[in-house]
Design an enzyme around this catalytic site. Structure first.
Site: not given
Length: 359
Positions: A187, A305
């Site tokens: 991705h 993240c």
């Protein structure tokens, strides 16, 4: 929405979506078959997986094998834990997937410093006992390109393996030809989420983390998704064909954005970098307010993240920035589907919103 967060994820390429659709079909076709089944439908699904494996392999060096995983984090864990190495040295600006796993393996983990431009020196010393070195090719927060081939050579001279997180560089730059282990993610190169790969050089032995049916050459048990593999393969093939074109587009957009935001300070090297990434800071800027004021412009204050943690970026701190300077930084990312008019609009709005804050 103007999307400027290509480091977090890239849009799914239409070609990848089309490749996936045949393997997302219902009971009226064979597209739902298990690729590990021996019957005709299963063999057809398995063939699609192997075609995808060959397409992904085009982005990686010759002389190795591609192991499909759930993503780059699993690939990195498989590389680090599966290698059996226990004395590790990693760059101070690695992704958390490397840092946290490496720290769990080696509490005395050696962190390789970077300079003020975010670069690891090719001559940085490794501790004498080091048996695995991990340095990412392109940093996800600031876009710097590391001298990974020189570092891999030095690791080998010391008898250590070299792992490269190539998540941000796969399909964009030539891979490090002398790495032993390379992790990539679909991705981040216009493929689907939920699949990545670990490339393992021939002759390098690793042990599995996930045990069960012995799929993926005995290194990663579990039923593969032909749809995800096909999407990954199509995205990889497209990236391979378009690498020069995509790089030229990113560079042109980077220079235009940099010119429009000329009073902002660049974080990271101006030259040793991937131009799809632009990390900037502006003294006194309230980034949380900026993001709230520009809710239809998608950009980042750092790694997706670590978003919401409230902690200053470990990457920017490693460059020598103070916590306050690190917290005035934003990351803009663009790529294949970015448009110049949108970039210019976003830059004008960023400047206006910053001015409204009095900075």
């Amino acid at each position: 929405m103007i999307y400027l967060d290509y480091q977090a994820t890239t849009p799914l390429a239409p070609e990848a979506r089309e490749a996936m659709l045949a393997w997302l079909s219902g009971p009226d076709t064979d597209g739902f078959a298990n690729p590990h089944s021996p019957h005709r439908a299963g063999r057809g699904a398995a063939a699609a997986v192997e075609i995808a494996r060959e397409q992904v392999a085009q982005l990686l060096p010759a002389g190795g094998r591609v192991i499909f995983t759930s993503g780059a984090t699993e690939a990195i864990n498989l590389a680090l834990l599966g290698s059996g190495r226990r004395h590790l040295a990693v760059s101070a600006i690695e992704h958390a997937a490397v840092l946290d796993c490496a720290q769990a393996i080696d509490p005395a983990l050696a962190l390789l410093p970077v300079d003020s431009e975010g670069l690891v020196s090719a001559d940085v010393p490794f501790p004498a006992q080091t048996d695995l070195v991990a340095v990412m090719q392109v940093n996800n927060e600031i876009g710097t390109i590391q001298p990974v081939e020189a570092l891999a050579e030095r690791a080998h001279e010391q008898g250590a393996l070299f792992l490269c997180d190539a998540v941000q560089s796969a399909g964009k730059l030539a891979p490090p030809q002398n790495a032993d282990l390379i992790a990539i993610s679909a991705h981040k190169l216009y493929g689907p989420k939920g699949i990545g790969a670990l490339w393992v050089r021939d002759g390098v032995e690793i042990a599995p983390l996930i045990r069960g049916g012995g799929q993926e050459q005995g290194l990663r048990s579990g039923t593969l998704s032909p749809a995800l593999c096909a999407g990954f393969g199509a995205a990889a093939a497209l990236a391979h064909r378009r690498r020069t074109e995509d790089a030229a587009r990113a560079e042109a957009l980077w220079h235009r954005t940099r010119a429009m935001l000329g009073r902002w300070t660049l974080n990271g090297s101006a030259t040793a970098r991937w131009h799809g990434n632009l990390n900037l800071r502006l003294p006194g800027l309230d980034v949380a307010r900026l993001m709230s004021d520009l809710r239809d412009v998608a950009f980042s204050a750092g790694s997706a993240c670590a978003s919401g943690s409230g902690r200053p970026s470990h990457v920017l701190r490693a460059l020598g920035l103070s916590d306050s300077d690190a917290k005035t930084s934003i990351r803009l990312g663009f790529g294949r589907y970015s448009h110049l008019r949108d970039i210019e609009d976003a830059c004008a709005r960023l400047e206006a919103a910053a001015a409204d804050q009095g900075v």
